[in-house]
Design an enzyme around this catalytic site. Structure first.
Site, short mmCIF file in Angstrom:
data_model
loop_
_atom_site.label_atom_id
_atom_site.label_comp_id
_atom_site.label_asym_id
_atom_site.label_seq_id
_atom_site.Cartn_x
_atom_site.Cartn_y
_atom_site.Cartn_z
N SER A 171 0.86 -1.20 0.00
CA SER A 171 0.00 0.00 0.00
C SER A 171 0.89 1.23 0.00
CB SER A 171 -0.87 0.01 1.26
OG SER A 171 -1.51 1.26 1.41
N TYR A 224 -1.66 0.06 10.81
CA TYR A 224 -1.91 -0.36 9.42
C TYR A 224 -0.68 -0.02 8.58
CZ TYR A 224 -3.74 -0.85 4.72
OH TYR A 224 -3.90 -1.23 3.40
P1 NDP Z 1 -11.58 -5.88 0.49
O1 NDP Z 1 -12.06 -5.69 1.89
O2 NDP Z 1 -12.53 -5.62 -0.61
O3 NDP Z 1 -10.99 -7.36 0.33
C1 NDP Z 1 -10.18 -7.94 1.32
C2 NDP Z 1 -10.05 -9.43 1.07
O4 NDP Z 1 -9.15 -9.97 2.06
C3 NDP Z 1 -11.36 -10.16 1.18
O5 NDP Z 1 -11.46 -11.10 0.15
C4 NDP Z 1 -11.26 -10.87 2.52
O6 NDP Z 1 -11.95 -12.11 2.44
C5 NDP Z 1 -9.75 -11.11 2.65
N1 NDP Z 1 -9.33 -11.26 4.03
C6 NDP Z 1 -9.31 -10.33 4.99
N2 NDP Z 1 -8.91 -10.86 6.16
C7 NDP Z 1 -8.68 -12.18 5.92
C8 NDP Z 1 -8.25 -13.27 6.72
N3 NDP Z 1 -7.97 -13.13 8.03
N4 NDP Z 1 -8.13 -14.50 6.16
C9 NDP Z 1 -8.42 -14.67 4.85
N5 NDP Z 1 -8.81 -13.67 4.03
C10 NDP Z 1 -8.95 -12.44 4.57
O7 NDP Z 1 -10.29 -4.95 0.36
P2 NDP Z 1 -9.28 -4.67 -0.86
O8 NDP Z 1 -9.56 -5.53 -2.01
O9 NDP Z 1 -9.25 -3.22 -1.07
O10 NDP Z 1 -7.91 -5.07 -0.16
C11 NDP Z 1 -7.04 -6.06 -0.65
C12 NDP Z 1 -5.63 -5.73 -0.22
O11 NDP Z 1 -5.25 -4.48 -0.77
C13 NDP Z 1 -5.43 -5.59 1.28
O12 NDP Z 1 -4.19 -6.18 1.62
C14 NDP Z 1 -5.39 -4.09 1.51
O13 NDP Z 1 -4.65 -3.74 2.64
C15 NDP Z 1 -4.71 -3.64 0.24
N6 NDP Z 1 -4.92 -2.25 -0.17
C16 NDP Z 1 -6.18 -1.74 -0.35
C17 NDP Z 1 -6.32 -0.42 -0.77
C18 NDP Z 1 -7.66 0.22 -0.93
O14 NDP Z 1 -7.72 1.46 -0.89
N7 NDP Z 1 -8.73 -0.51 -1.14
C19 NDP Z 1 -5.15 0.39 -1.11
C20 NDP Z 1 -3.89 -0.24 -0.87
C21 NDP Z 1 -3.80 -1.53 -0.45
P3 NDP Z 1 -12.91 -12.73 3.57
O15 NDP Z 1 -13.52 -11.60 4.32
O16 NDP Z 1 -13.87 -13.59 2.81
O17 NDP Z 1 -11.96 -13.53 4.40
C1 8X3 Z 2 -5.08 1.64 1.68
C2 8X3 Z 2 -4.70 2.99 1.20
O1 8X3 Z 2 -4.15 5.34 1.97
O2 8X3 Z 2 -6.13 4.29 2.93
O3 8X3 Z 2 -3.95 0.86 1.92
O4 8X3 Z 2 -3.93 3.62 3.60
S1 8X3 Z 2 -4.72 4.11 2.51
#
Ligand code: NDP
Ligand code: 8X3
Length: 254
Positions: A140, A153
């Site tokens: 991220s 985070y």
């Molecule tokens: P979502 O919440 O849409 O998706 C998160 C996914 O992670 C879900 O499929 C969830 O599945 C899974 N997950 C969470 N915790 C667990 C766990 N303990 N075990 C197994 N699976 C888990 O978020 P995003 O798609 O946005 O996020 C994906 C990644 O991208 C993350 O690592 C996030 O930190 C990162 N990210 C996101 C950004 C954003 O702005 N959206 C920006 C930068 C990075 P389930 O609940 O079914 O387990």
């Molecule tokens: C998610 C992006 O800027 O909300 O990783 O931390 S930010």
């Protein structure tokens, strides 16, 4: 031989979009998450829409034993994994360091860092066997710059940045590519999870500009995954055009 990708956190957001993208590119896909209903729905949809095979695996990435056993006992026909997308992760809360919930801290460290380590170690024997592995870690911009109330985070994503660099060095002798992709704000379920279902706070985060979409990240992951064998994107930071970094987002007022 079929190409196989394993994507963690495929029930939503980036992971789900990645599963679609790789399936459209005729990869067989292993999708993981904790929501069984979504996994089986996706399996049906991906198989019928793209004519590929899909294996759903239900586990919590924080559970080392289950992760190790589930991936370790993959049926023979699923062991030829060449790409691992370590995507499962979350933010929980956005609070000052002195006010944040310590259970939220534990969950983020256990999921974003330890979960990624467990899954990587479990998948590595298969990558080593295929001799053409690629690990793609979703970090991220929070792992590049710390922002107010981002504390743990951000720390967990700095750790993803560090471990990606470490993996790249240590796995060099095996010819395994390691790519870290660091997205800025993207509209997924991320903010609903972070703000614990508070729709107003989640929506406010994306107000006044066009954030990245899950598909933007899936396209980026695919780009990195589809380069020639001798080329590796090591580190890639991607934001929407309205965002320069963790602190600077240009919002149009209405
Ligand atoms: P979502 O919440 O849409 O998706 C998160 C996914 O992670 C879900 O499929 C969830 O599945 C899974 N997950 C969470 N915790 C667990 C766990 N303990 N075990 C197994 N699976 C888990 O978020 P995003 O798609 O946005 O996020 C994906 C990644 O991208 C993350 O690592 C996030 O930190 C990162 N990210 C996101 C950004 C954003 O702005 N959206 C920006 C930068 C990075 P389930 O609940 O079914 O387990
Ligand atoms: C998610 C992006 O800027 O909300 O990783 O931390 S930010």
């Amino acid at each position: 031989m079929k190409n196989i990708v394993l994507i963690t956190g495929a029930t939503s957001g980036f992971g789900k979009a990645c599963a679609e993208k790789f399936a459209a590119e005729k990869y067989d896909v292993i999708i993981t998450g904790r929501r069984a209903d979504r996994l089986s729905e996706m399996q049906k949809q991906l198989e019928s829409q793209y004519g590929i095979a899909c294996l759903p695996l239900l586990f919590d990435v924080r559970d080392k034993k289950v992760v190790t056993e589930t991936i370790g006992s993959l049926p023979q026909q699923w062991q030829g994994i060449t790409i691992l997308v370590n995507n499962a992760g979350l933010a929980l809360g956005r609070d000052f360091f002195d006010e944040a919930d310590m259970d939220d801290w534990e969950t983020m460290i256990d999921t974003n860092l330890k979960g990624l380590l467990y899954v990587s170690r479990a998948v590595l024997p298969f990558l080593l066997k295929t001799g053409a592995g690629h690990i793609i870690n979703i970090g991220s911009i929070a792992g590049k710059e710390v922002y107010e109330k981002g504390n743990v985070y951000c720390a967990s994503k700095y750790a993803v940045d560090a471990i990606s660099k470490a993996m790249r060095i240590d796995l060099l002798r095996h010819g395994i590519k390691v790519t870290a992709i660091h997205p800025g704000a993207a509209e997924t379920e991320f903010s609903m999870v972070r703000f614990k279902g508070d729709t107003e706070k989640a929506d406010a985060l994306y107000a006044g500009y066009t954030p990245l979409s899950a598909e933007d990240i899936a396209d980026t992951v695919w780009y990195c995954a589809s380069l020639p064998a001798h080329v590796c994107i090591n580190d890639l930071v991607i934001t929407c055009t309205a965002q320069a970094n963790s602190y600077s987002t240009f919002r149009k007022s209405n």
